[in-house]
Every structure is written in structure tokens, then in C-alpha cells.
Design a protein around this motif. Sequence first.
Motif, short mmCIF file in Angstrom:
data_model
loop_
_atom_site.label_atom_id
_atom_site.label_comp_id
_atom_site.label_asym_id
_atom_site.label_seq_id
_atom_site.Cartn_x
_atom_site.Cartn_y
_atom_site.Cartn_z
N VAL A 1 8.69 71.80 67.87
CA VAL A 1 7.40 72.48 67.85
C VAL A 1 7.61 73.98 67.80
O VAL A 1 6.93 74.70 67.05
N ALA A 2 8.58 74.47 68.58
CA ALA A 2 8.84 75.90 68.61
C ALA A 2 9.25 76.40 67.24
O ALA A 2 8.78 77.45 66.76
N PHE A 3 10.08 75.64 66.59
CA PHE A 3 10.55 75.97 65.25
C PHE A 3 9.36 76.10 64.30
O PHE A 3 9.21 77.09 63.57
N THR A 4 8.45 75.11 64.37
CA THR A 4 7.29 75.14 63.49
C THR A 4 6.40 76.33 63.82
O THR A 4 5.94 77.03 62.91
N GLU A 5 6.17 76.55 65.11
CA GLU A 5 5.27 77.65 65.50
C GLU A 5 5.84 78.99 65.05
O GLU A 5 5.11 79.84 64.53
N ALA A 6 7.16 79.17 65.21
CA ALA A 6 7.76 80.45 64.82
C ALA A 6 7.64 80.66 63.33
O ALA A 6 7.35 81.77 62.87
N SER A 7 7.87 79.62 62.54
CA SER A 7 7.84 79.83 61.09
C SER A 7 6.41 79.85 60.56
O SER A 7 6.08 80.66 59.70
N VAL A 8 5.55 78.98 61.09
CA VAL A 8 4.19 78.89 60.55
C VAL A 8 3.29 79.93 61.20
O VAL A 8 2.70 80.77 60.53
N GLY A 9 3.18 79.87 62.54
CA GLY A 9 2.22 80.71 63.24
C GLY A 9 2.54 82.18 63.05
O GLY A 9 1.68 82.98 62.68
N ALA A 10 3.81 82.52 63.31
CA ALA A 10 4.16 83.94 63.26
C ALA A 10 4.40 84.39 61.83
O ALA A 10 4.12 85.53 61.49
N GLY A 11 4.91 83.50 60.98
CA GLY A 11 5.22 83.91 59.62
C GLY A 11 4.02 83.86 58.71
O GLY A 11 3.42 84.87 58.36
#
Lengths: 118, 325, 109
Positions: free
Chosen positions: B52-62
Motif C-alpha cells: 500500500v505504501a508503495f502505491t500511495e508514494a507513486s500514485v498519491g504523491a506522484g
Amino acid sequence: MSFIVDYYNYWIVVFLMMAGFYIVISANNLVKKIVGLNIFQTSVFMLYISIGNVSGGSAPIVADGITRYSNPLPHVLILTAIVVGVATTSVGLALIVRIKRAYGTVEENEFEDKDDLI
Amino acid sequence: MTELIDLVLLGMLAITALRIIFLKDLFAVVMLFGIYSFLSALIFVNLDAVDVAFTEASVGAGISTVLMLGTLALTGRKEKTNNHTTFLPLLVVVITGAALIYGTLDMPPFGDPDNPAQQHVAPRYIQDSPQEIGLPNMVTSVLASYRGFDTLGETAVVFAAAIGVLSLLGLPKHEKAAIESGLKSHLVLRVVAKLIVPLTLLFALYVQFHGDYGPGGGFQAGVIAAAAIILYALVFGLPMATHVIQPTLLKALAAIGVLIYAGTGFASFFLGGNFLDYNVLASDPVAGQHIGIILIELGVGVTVFAAMLSIFYAFAGQAERANIQ
Amino acid sequence: MILESISTILLILGAFFSLTGAIGLFRFPDFFTRVHAASVTDSIATILIIFGLILRTDFDLVTVKLLLILVFLLFTSPTASHALAKSARHGGLLTLPEIRATKKEDCSS
């Protein structure tokens, strides 16, 4: 004391949720409303992940010598929800761009008055 | 120790959220939202949810920060003064918050291994999935196999959202590439981007195919690959990017990804199993699961990549048009 | 044991440099000095922290991954600071001495 340790996570999540909610209902600017919605959404994600967390557990990837794993089910739900969330956010932003072009403004109270003109 | 880190991060999140409420400069609001996403990714790591963290960092922040900045470029970066009364929203929020906090008191304590949520379904995934699916990453097993039907729906939603954005904004036309576009004066950026873009694409492929064994999978890989092309478009200009990856190709790819996913489902259907039951794809059930998961992760990756990139193209095309006018 | 204590020292040093960067970000007077504070300390802190972490691995695949992360960060973070400062300059932002100089000119003229 143990009472606080048991629940602080939920309380801060509720606080974040309400911060997002406040932005959604009080902001005039549509872009800011979308940011508020996203904050709300992220706080819901955090609530799910907190529920799935097991203290002393490990990430749900099989490894030697680990007996207790966190619950993988909330992780799956939230992983897909994040990607769907950004996709729906982009639809909202696209609508905002169209509203800007049609009404010349993205402030809620301004384009409401212009409804009759179009 | 984990609780302490968690508490500090949550406190930082709360401060960021408060700051977002009171800021009028939307550019700063969006940047703070990027920070908010990164902080929540850190919290997810701390709570053992690495995927989930991986997804949030790439999707949410990117991606979502880039899209919001693109919108701001078109709508202006200042929020006008708000003449709403703040009292009523505050009252609603306080009452709702109080009710929710009252509700949390009935919830089981945070992190308790005996929580009801940990007693049902999850133990089966944790105990049986390594044997049944043969993958160490349980999240991928559950995502792609046990809940494959759900994930098919999510992929279709991403596809539908991309269609929605394209029908609202339209894709930029593919023109003859103008080499002059982009950030001409930023020589350092251009050189470093040339180095970074292929590395990022390679990393996306690694995430795509290593998702069975470690954190990662189609969703993250698609987003990272899209981010690489977005970087290319930002540095070298949109015309160059549409020259490299053409919008019409993206439209086709977005559909092809969903078709690969649904096609895998139908293949298992015709081989005598249930829809998305990969056991029948090979003579050995575990090998069949493996083939099925690789195929559908590929479908997810292709769709997410194409959807995210075409959404970005749509926004960037609008901004480019606004600049010309 | 020795490796572990060296690693601890490196990690603490890295954290210290990060902290000084953060303090600098708040305390420095204008945009360019702030970027400088953030980017320079950031680079040294990444190097120290990642080497500290490498000493704690078993020198296997994880070490290689950490080194790759280091290379990636050493490429991107100075570039980001450079792009930031250059865009600020392009956008017409002045350094503190320049602002003072223009003010003096205004006063004298």
C-alpha cells in the motif's frame, strides 16, 4: 494510559477525516475541495490499514522465522482503492477544467450566479 | 518504538492537514498535499502495509500532485476570499467528529492480534495461500487470485475514468515533433532526465514482474512507467512525448489491458474452470496460478499505464492550448 | 559488533546532518540559501545513512539495492535543487545581497 495507546490511532484518523470534511464543505474553490476529498479518502485508507495491523506482526510476505503476519486483506482493498481514487480524482479535475472554461471561474459562489447566462 | 514513530508521523499529518485548511495559496496547498501523501506512505510502511505504501508514494504523491498542478495551471493559483460563515461547517464537523470518536470506543484496541478482523478470512489467506498459490507475497495472491474478480472491476474503473477524462478534455493531437519545445534552458535537467527515464522504466518492469515475490505488482508498475513518460514530457515537452508514445496507441493499450485480464478469465472458463480460476491454466494447479497471476498483473499494468498517461496527456494538452491562446 | 557501532555512528551523523538541513531551511534569510542548506545536507545525509544501513546488511542483494538507491538519489536530489534554484532565478527572484543593493540604489536615487 493503555486506553490512549489503544485508541490514539483511530482518534487521529478521525481528526484527519474531519479536517478533509471541513475543507470539502467550507472551501469555495473547487480544486481545494478536491484536495479535501483526497485527505478524507487517505484518512479512510489509514483507518483500514490500522484495523489490519497486528502489533508485533510483519509485512504479509512469507519469510523464514516469522510467525505473525499483518492482515493482507485490508492491504489489497486499499491498494486498489488508491489507484481507483486517483483515477476518479482526475475525472473531478477534468470537470473543474471544463467548468473553468464554461463559467470563467472555479469559485463555487461565483459560477452559481452565472447559471442563467449559459 | 513502532507506536512512537507512528504517533510522530500522525502528528505531522495532522499539522499538514491543518495548514491545508488555512492556506489560500492553492499551489502551496497542492504541494502540502504531496507531503501529506508521502507521510501517509511512511505510516503505511510503519503499519506493515508495504504494498500500500508503495502505491500511495507513486500514485498519491506522484501522479495526483502532477494532475492537480496541471489543473492549477488552467484555473489560477489563488483561492478568493471565502465569505461563507465558518461557524456552521465547524459545528457540523465537530458533531460528526465527536460521534465518530464515541464510536471508536467500541472498537477493539489498535493492533490487538485477537481483533475480530484478524479472526476470519485472513488466517486462511496467511496459512494456505503460500501452498495454494505458491507465491510469497500474500497481497499479490489475494489481489490477483482470491479476489481477482474484484480487481477486474477496479481495472475497469480505472479504464472508465480514463475514458471519462478523455471525453471531457480530449487528447492532444499527434503533431510533428517540435524539438524546440520543453525546458530548453535547463541543460542539467535534460541530461539527468535522459539518464533517469530509462532507469525508471526498467524499475517499472522489475516492479511488474517481481510483484509476486516482493512488494509491487501491476498497479504500481503501471504508475511508475507512466511517471517516467510524464517526466519525459515535462522536460522535453508534450509534442516530443506524444511523438514517442502516441495518444492513439495509449487508447488501444488501455483497452488491451482490460481485455488481457478478462481474456484470462475466459480462458480458464473455457478450459473447464470457473471465471478467473487459474488452476486449470496448466496441468499443475500451482503453475496454473502462477501463469494466471502473471497474465492478469500484466493486464493491470498495461491498463494503469495507459490510463494514467492518457489522463496526463489530456491535462497537459489543455495547458498547452491555454498557453498558445 | 564493530560494524554495528560504526553503522550506528554513521546513522546518527546522517540524522544530525538532516536536522541541520531542516534548521537551515527555517533559519536562512532568502530562498537560495535555503535551497543550499536543504540540498547540501541532504546529499551528505543520504550517503551517511545508506552506508550506515549497508553495514547492517549481510552483504547480499539488499546491499546492491541500497547502493542503487544511493546512486539514484545522488542523481536526482542535486538535480532537483538545481532545477528549483534555476527556475527561481528565471522567475526573477533575487538573493538577499541583491535585494539590499537595489534598496540602497532606490534610497540614493
